[in-house]
Design an enzyme around this catalytic site. Structure first.
Site, PDB file in Angstrom:
ATOM      1  N   HIS A 130       0.839  -1.203   0.000  1.00 28.58           N
ATOM      2  CA  HIS A 130       0.000   0.000   0.000  1.00 28.58           C
ATOM      3  C   HIS A 130       0.873   1.252   0.000  1.00 28.58           C
ATOM      4  O   HIS A 130       0.623   2.204  -0.753  1.00 28.58           O
ATOM      5  CB  HIS A 130      -0.904  -0.017   1.235  1.00 28.58           C
ATOM      6  CG  HIS A 130      -1.601   1.274   1.515  1.00 28.58           C
ATOM      7  ND1 HIS A 130      -2.927   1.499   1.204  1.00 28.58           N
ATOM      8  CD2 HIS A 130      -1.165   2.419   2.101  1.00 28.58           C
ATOM      9  CE1 HIS A 130      -3.266   2.717   1.569  1.00 28.58           C
ATOM     10  NE2 HIS A 130      -2.212   3.298   2.119  1.00 28.58           N
ATOM     11  N   GLU A 131       1.915   1.252   0.834  1.00 25.98           N
ATOM     12  CA  GLU A 131       2.784   2.422   0.904  1.00 25.98           C
ATOM     13  C   GLU A 131       3.561   2.614  -0.402  1.00 25.98           C
ATOM     14  O   GLU A 131       3.766   3.744  -0.847  1.00 25.98           O
ATOM     15  CB  GLU A 131       3.740   2.294   2.088  1.00 25.98           C
ATOM     16  CG  GLU A 131       3.059   2.186   3.443  1.00 25.98           C
ATOM     17  CD  GLU A 131       2.059   3.302   3.697  1.00 25.98           C
ATOM     18  OE1 GLU A 131       2.212   4.413   3.135  1.00 25.98           O
ATOM     19  OE2 GLU A 131       1.100   3.073   4.451  1.00 25.98           O
ATOM     20  N   HIS A 134       1.476   4.379  -2.893  1.00 28.10           N
ATOM     21  CA  HIS A 134       1.531   5.832  -2.719  1.00 28.10           C
ATOM     22  C   HIS A 134       2.748   6.413  -3.442  1.00 28.10           C
ATOM     23  O   HIS A 134       2.664   7.469  -4.082  1.00 28.10           O
ATOM     24  CB  HIS A 134       1.615   6.191  -1.230  1.00 28.10           C
ATOM     25  CG  HIS A 134       0.294   6.247  -0.536  1.00 28.10           C
ATOM     26  ND1 HIS A 134      -0.770   6.971  -1.019  1.00 28.10           N
ATOM     27  CD2 HIS A 134      -0.128   5.697   0.642  1.00 28.10           C
ATOM     28  CE1 HIS A 134      -1.799   6.863  -0.183  1.00 28.10           C
ATOM     29  NE2 HIS A 134      -1.428   6.089   0.813  1.00 28.10           N
ATOM     30  N   GLU A 200      -6.337   7.349  -0.415  1.00 29.00           N
ATOM     31  CA  GLU A 200      -6.204   6.076   0.278  1.00 29.00           C
ATOM     32  C   GLU A 200      -6.850   4.924  -0.486  1.00 29.00           C
ATOM     33  O   GLU A 200      -6.318   3.821  -0.533  1.00 29.00           O
ATOM     34  CB  GLU A 200      -6.790   6.170   1.691  1.00 29.00           C
ATOM     35  CG  GLU A 200      -5.961   7.011   2.651  1.00 29.00           C
ATOM     36  CD  GLU A 200      -4.530   6.531   2.778  1.00 29.00           C
ATOM     37  OE1 GLU A 200      -4.286   5.313   2.782  1.00 29.00           O
ATOM     38  OE2 GLU A 200      -3.627   7.386   2.861  1.00 29.00           O
TER      39      GLU A 200
END
Length: 312
Positions: A130-131, A134, A200
């Site tokens: 997930h990071e 980003h 998100e």
């Protein structure tokens, strides 16, 4: 699209600086605020990531110090087609993580010791993917700059309240000064929320694609949200401007969507990931993501079950 968002964000923040300057000192104050805004924007572009990592209490760890965690991040970065980011550990019991950096070549990912200790290996992979999503989407530049500039606006508002003009004829007068210290940081916080909440969902989907484990990420979100409610994050409490960077709001006391939430509703994010797992491309994903073992335990070899996490 992300460049446009960055430009709009900087324009909004600059306009807020100008409004504060005009309220404090008319045209002269506005010019001074504009100069401060330009310097702050430039400083944030080059240094926001370092500021954020420092505020979070993050410590860079080498491959020698944490070989397994490094190997995991390297594998996920390769899956995402990204350069290897710098890896940081935050000595914090609350499970959480974030990414920062102005571009993929200067990115960093940070995880708390609580995340590495409390979540399974698959769940940690989902979180770190997930990071990296980003980073791939270049959300990190926007979010890091927002955190830095939001803090600067709060400082400027406090400065204006304490040392602003005492002239009753100054724009806004005493009432304007009081409104300044309340509304300026609030406006900056709303910008942070708008950015974080919309990005998100995209990072959740991107992270599930990078790791191939949407249910593991869904399980991680559930466990991190529970941990955020039960365990206080002192660094985030002291620096709330960085709260929107984390995968789950480290200040969260509830899990509901509201105007003043920096993150989308966790249940909504989990539902979206579960729906993704049901898609044909993730037909086999339902078999994973539910383990409660620590991420660095090796099930096949019980002798390794007590091994410490890779941070030391």
């Amino acid at each position: 699209m992300n460049q446009m968002k960055t430009g709009l964000l900087m324009a909004a923040m600059t306009a807020l600086f100008l409004a504060i300057g005009y309220l404090l000192g008319r045209e002269t104050g506005m010019v001074m605020a504009l100069g401060f805004a330009v310097m702050t924007n430039l400083f944030a572009y080059w240094n926001a990531d370092k500021m954020v990592l420092s505020m979070a209490g993050a410590r860079e760890v080498s491959e020698r110090e944490s070989p397994e965690f490094h190997a995991m991040v390297a594998r996920l970065a390769q899956n995402a087609g990204l350069p290897m980011p710098k890896v940081y550990i935050i000595e914090q019991d609350q499970p959480n993580a974030f990414a920062t950096g102005r571009n993929p070549e200067n990115a960093a990912v940070a995880a708390t010791t609580g995340l590495l200790q409390r979540l399974s290996r698959d769940e940690v992979e989902g979180v770190m993917a997930h990071e990296l999503a980003h980073v791939k989407n270049r959300d990190t530049l926007i979010m890091a700059m927002t955190a830095t500039i939001s803090g600067a606006i709060g400082m400027l508002a406090n400065f204006g309240f304490l040392f602003g003009s005492r002239d009753r004829n100054a724009p806004g007068g005493a009432i304007g000064q009081i409104l300044l210290i309340v509304l300026a940081p609030l406006a900056a916080m709303i910008v942070q929320m708008a950015i974080s909440r919309t990005r998100e969902y995209g990072a959740d989907r991107g992270g599930a694609e990078i790791s191939g484990k949407p249910l593991a990420l869904a399980s991680a979100l559930r466990r991190i949200a529970s941990g955020a409610q039960a365990i206080r994050n002192e660094e985030a409490e002291a620096n709330p401007a960085i709260a929107h960077l984390f995968i789950i709001n480290p200040l969260a006391g509830t899990g509901i969507d509201s105007l003043f939430s920096t993150h989308p509703n966790t249940d909504s994010r989990i539902a979206a990931l579960e729906a993704m797992a049901a898609e044909p491309g993730f037909a086999g994903a339902a078999a994973q993501g539910r383990s409660t073992r620590g991420p660095w335990q090796v099930e096949e070899n019980p002798a390794d079950a007590t091994r410490k996490g890779p941070w030391g």
